[in-house]
Design an enzyme around this catalytic site. Structure first.
Site, short mmCIF file in Angstrom:
data_model
loop_
_atom_site.label_atom_id
_atom_site.label_comp_id
_atom_site.label_asym_id
_atom_site.label_seq_id
_atom_site.Cartn_x
_atom_site.Cartn_y
_atom_site.Cartn_z
N HIS A 104 0.40 -0.96 -0.08
CA HIS A 104 0.32 0.38 -0.02
C HIS A 104 1.08 1.28 0.04
CE1 HIS A 104 -3.44 -2.07 1.39
NE2 HIS A 104 -2.59 -3.30 2.02
C1 BDR Z 1 -2.66 0.55 5.75
O1 BDR Z 1 -2.97 -0.23 6.84
C2 BDR Z 1 -1.66 -0.10 7.30
O2 BDR Z 1 -2.21 -1.80 7.84
C3 BDR Z 1 -0.37 -0.32 6.66
O3 BDR Z 1 0.43 -0.10 6.63
C4 BDR Z 1 -1.50 0.99 4.80
O4 BDR Z 1 -0.75 1.80 5.71
C5 BDR Z 1 -3.52 -0.45 4.27
O5 BDR Z 1 -5.18 -0.19 5.24
#
Ligand code: BDR
Ligand code: CA
Length: 348
Positions: free
Chosen positions: A273
């Site tokens: 992400h």
């Molecule tokens: C986001 O949530 C976190 O767990 C990850 O680092 C990312 O920023 C994805 O939903």
């Protein structure tokens, strides 16, 4: 899907359950090697945060001014230590790191340790950094860097938006010094922490609402696009085969993420992400975006933390809504992996 991204062109395709707005030209600034974009990364490292920080440090188009931390994936103390150790492992312990909010401005603390591990970066153990976190704290450091910068600075918030909301509340006069917010968070479609909400927004919806209402130019890199930026075990092998220490670290983090994805969601790949938000600022043509009005559900019902993304012109007009964000809708996942491999071959 139609050529320009509009669904159901001609009325024959399968109707989606949401209006998919067509792609528009991006407004996010992007750096060049000659004129790198000054950037602050506000993060909760975090497996994918760790890859995002590496990518940013490797790219000549970006000039990372600081890494600030926020409680999110793990306790903020772990996130700060991870940030210090990561920038050190990537050969940049000169980059200032400062700790921010331990939890949301309102409501219960939410963590994602079941995915990222109790300490935030799986089982990976990194050497300690000679540097310490800056005593001025995340908001203080961001405020100083913004005030001192001769040009507006981009911020990539890739954790809960608590620090950014506090910055805007404590230093409203500095909003004009923020060139852009490349936010990893939210989703037009389904969430990941709840069916409605993505983790970063769910962890502090009130802060997210403050940020989306701020008027600062925003790109929302949500699950709709980050779920197209997948790495699998083959990617981990390729990262390890780069022969760099950073490549080995990245490989280990990806493998841990896949282990947890298998356990919690099923599947053999992991969405990287946070690195999508960074890549968007370094590569102008990588992520396609569409204009949406984004509101955050701050209620206490099952949609708490949902990013309500309105893109249908007729409804926007009817309800007096204007676009307040560009939302990532498409990314070339193969190219994205290449970009990460190249980054981790450049780092030590
Ligand atoms: C986001 O949530 C976190 O767990 C990850 O680092 C990312 O920023 C994805 O939903
Ligand atoms: Ca994160």
């Amino acid at each position: 899907m139609g050529r320009d991204g509009a669904w159901n062109e001609g009325g024959t395709g399968a109707a989606p359950t949401f209006f998919a707005a067509p792609a528009v030209p991006r407004t996010a600034p992007h750096g060049t090697a000659e004129a790198p974009l000054p950037l602050i990364i506000d993060s909760d490292p975090g497996l994918d945060d760790a890859l995002a920080i590496g990518l940013a440090l490797a790219r000549p188009e970006l000039n990372v001014l600081a890494v600030t931390t926020v409680g999110g994936n793990a306790d903020v103390r772990h996130c700060t230590e991870n940030a210090l150790r990561l920038v050190h492992a990537y050969g940049r312990s000169d980059i200032p790191v400062a700790e921010g909010a331990a939890g949301p401005i309102f409501g219960d603390v939410v963590r994602a340790t079941e995915v990222h591990g109790e300490g935030g970066i799986g089982r990976t153990v990194l050497p300690a950094s000679p540097a310490s976190a800056r005593p001025e704290g995340a908001v203080g450091l961001m405020a100083r860097l913004l005030a001192e910068s001769p040009v507006p600075v981009a911020i990539a918030p890739v954790g809960p938006l608590t620090n950014i909301a506090l910055l805007l509340r404590l230093h409203p006069e500095l909003a004009g010094k923020i060139a852009h917010l490349a936010i990893m968070g939210g989703s037009i479609g389904e969430g990941n922490t709840t069916v409605s909400a993505e983790f970063n927004i769910y962890a502090d919806p009130e802060s997210a609402e403050i940020v989306f209402r701020s008027g600062i130019p925003i790109t929302m890199l949500g699950l709709d696009v980050t779920h197209q930026a997948l790495l699998d075990l083959g990617s981990a092998e390729r990262l390890r085969a780069l022969g760099t220490a950073s490549g080995r670290i990245a490989a280990e983090l990806v493998e841990f993420a896949i282990e947890r994805v298998r356990q919690w969601y099923g599947g053999d790949s992991t969405a990287t992400h946070d690195a999508v938000a960074i890549a968007h600022l370094a590569f102008p043509d990588l992520v396609s975006v569409a204009s949406y009005n984004v509101r955050v559900d701050t209620g206490s019902g099952p949609a708490r933390g949902r990013t309500v993304c309105e893109g249908l012109p007729i409804r926007m007009q009817r309800y007096g809504l204007a676009p307040n964000a560009q939302v990532g809708i498409r990314i070339d996942g193969v190219r994205f992996e290449q970009i990460l491999l190249d980054a981790f071959s450049r780092l030590p």
